[in-house]
Design a protein around this motif. Sequence first.
Motif, PDB file in Angstrom:
ATOM      1  N   ARG A 330     -44.187  12.350 -45.727  1.00 37.50           N
ATOM      2  CA  ARG A 330     -43.806  13.362 -44.752  1.00 37.50           C
ATOM      3  C   ARG A 330     -43.631  12.765 -43.356  1.00 37.50           C
ATOM      4  N   MET A 331     -42.697  13.344 -42.596  1.00 42.07           N
ATOM      5  CA  MET A 331     -42.419  12.912 -41.233  1.00 42.07           C
ATOM      6  C   MET A 331     -42.387  14.123 -40.311  1.00 42.07           C
ATOM      7  N   PRO A 332     -42.734  13.949 -39.021  1.00 44.14           N
ATOM      8  CA  PRO A 332     -42.604  15.051 -38.069  1.00 44.14           C
ATOM      9  C   PRO A 332     -41.135  15.266 -37.701  1.00 44.14           C
ATOM     10  N   LEU A 333     -40.570  16.386 -38.167  1.00 49.50           N
ATOM     11  CA  LEU A 333     -39.146  16.652 -37.997  1.00 49.50           C
ATOM     12  C   LEU A 333     -38.912  18.105 -37.596  1.00 49.50           C
ATOM     13  N   GLU A 334     -37.743  18.369 -37.024  1.00 50.89           N
ATOM     14  CA  GLU A 334     -37.334  19.722 -36.648  1.00 50.89           C
ATOM     15  C   GLU A 334     -35.897  19.940 -37.098  1.00 50.89           C
ATOM     16  N   ARG A 335     -35.479  21.204 -37.147  1.00 47.89           N
ATOM     17  CA  ARG A 335     -34.054  21.499 -37.293  1.00 47.89           C
ATOM     18  C   ARG A 335     -33.343  21.056 -36.014  1.00 47.89           C
TER      19      ARG A 335
END
Length: 364
Positions: A330-335
Motif C-alpha cells: 500500500r502507498m499513500p495516494l489520492e484521486r
Amino acid sequence: MIEASLSISMIELLSRLNRIEDRRFNFVDTPGHSDFIFNAMQGASLVDVAILMIDPIKFAATFEAGTTKQHIEILKGQGIKDIIVCINKMDMIGWKEETYKDIVDVLRAHFAERQLDASRTRFVPISAFKGENLTRPIGVEWYRGDSLLATILKVKPTEAGLAFKPARLTVQGIFRGSQKKRGNGVHAKVQGGCVSIGNKLLAVPANVMLTVKAIYVGEEKRDIAIAGDTVDLVVTAPTEEEFDSLKKGDVLCSETYPIPLVRKFKATLTTLKMKHPMLVGSRYSLHVGFHTESAVIKKILFEISPLSRKKPRLVANNSVAVVEVHLDSRMPLERYANFETFGTFQLSDEFKIIANGTIEELVE
C-alpha cells in the motif's frame, strides 16, 4: 531545480531557503545524471517551479541520449507547469547567439510535442561561473530578456486554494534535538492545508501520531505554516521507538482527514516509448514523490487515444488508456481530482520512464 548534463553528480537532494526581496524561495538541488533519475523525481515532487540547467557544449549528445528528455518528462509527469530553462556556460562558447537559438528551437519543439504550455516556459542564457545574467541583465546585443533572478521573481506564488485542503506534508528529512538544538523533528514541504502549534499529525505509512510543538521556516519561528512553505517541525511522538520509525517520504496528514493507504486504483495512463507493449500482467516500478513500489497492470479497461471500439489487448507507445493498477504494498495516494501531488505518478521500466499517470478512482 533539475541539473542536466553536469559532470559532477549529486545523489542526495539539497534544500535551501532564500529570501529574495519580499518573497521566500526554497531551492531544491537534485542530481541530473541519468543513474539518479529517481532522485530527480523526488526533488521535482517538492517544487512548484523547475529550473532546467543545460550545458550547451554537451547538449546535442545528452538530448540525443535521452537524458534531457527524461528530465523534461519528469517535470511533465509531476505536473510542474512553470519551467525556466537556463542555458549555462555561455562564456565557454563566447556567448554565441546561434548556438543559444539552436538549443532553444530544439527544446521549444520538444516542449510542444509533449504538450507543455509555451507561455509558462522561459529561456535564460547565463554563465554561473562568471555570474553573468544571474542578477543583472547581460550586456550582449542579441539578448534583451530578463536575468535569472528577474525571471524567478515573475513566477506566481503557490496556488492559494491549496491552503484550504486537508493538511498534507511530505517529509524530506528527520532530525534530532542534538542536531538543531530544537528537539526532535522533521523537515517537510507543506503540500496542502496548514499546520499550527498543537496540531496532531498522523505520519503515513508509519502510523505514528505526532504533536507539533514548534514551527520554523528557516530560522524564523512561526505559529502557523501553510501550503507552499518548507518547514522544520519540532514534534513529539508517543515513544522514541515510534519517532525512530519515521522515514523520508512519509506523509504527515490531518488526523481528521488522513491520506488513504491504497493498493488498487484505476488510472489514466499516457504511454511514452516502451521496449514492449503494455499488457495485462506487465510489471513496472511506480513512483509517487519519494515512494517507489512494484506495480502490475491488472486490467486494460479501454483506450482513449487511439479510440478503440473493442476492449484492447495491449497499450502501444504514445497511447492514452484507462487501466487498473495493483501494487505489491500500500502507498499513500489520492484521486488526482482531490490532490494533484498525490494523484500523479510515473511508471518506469529498466530505469526509463515509460508512462505518466493520474489516479481516477481508489479501488482498495
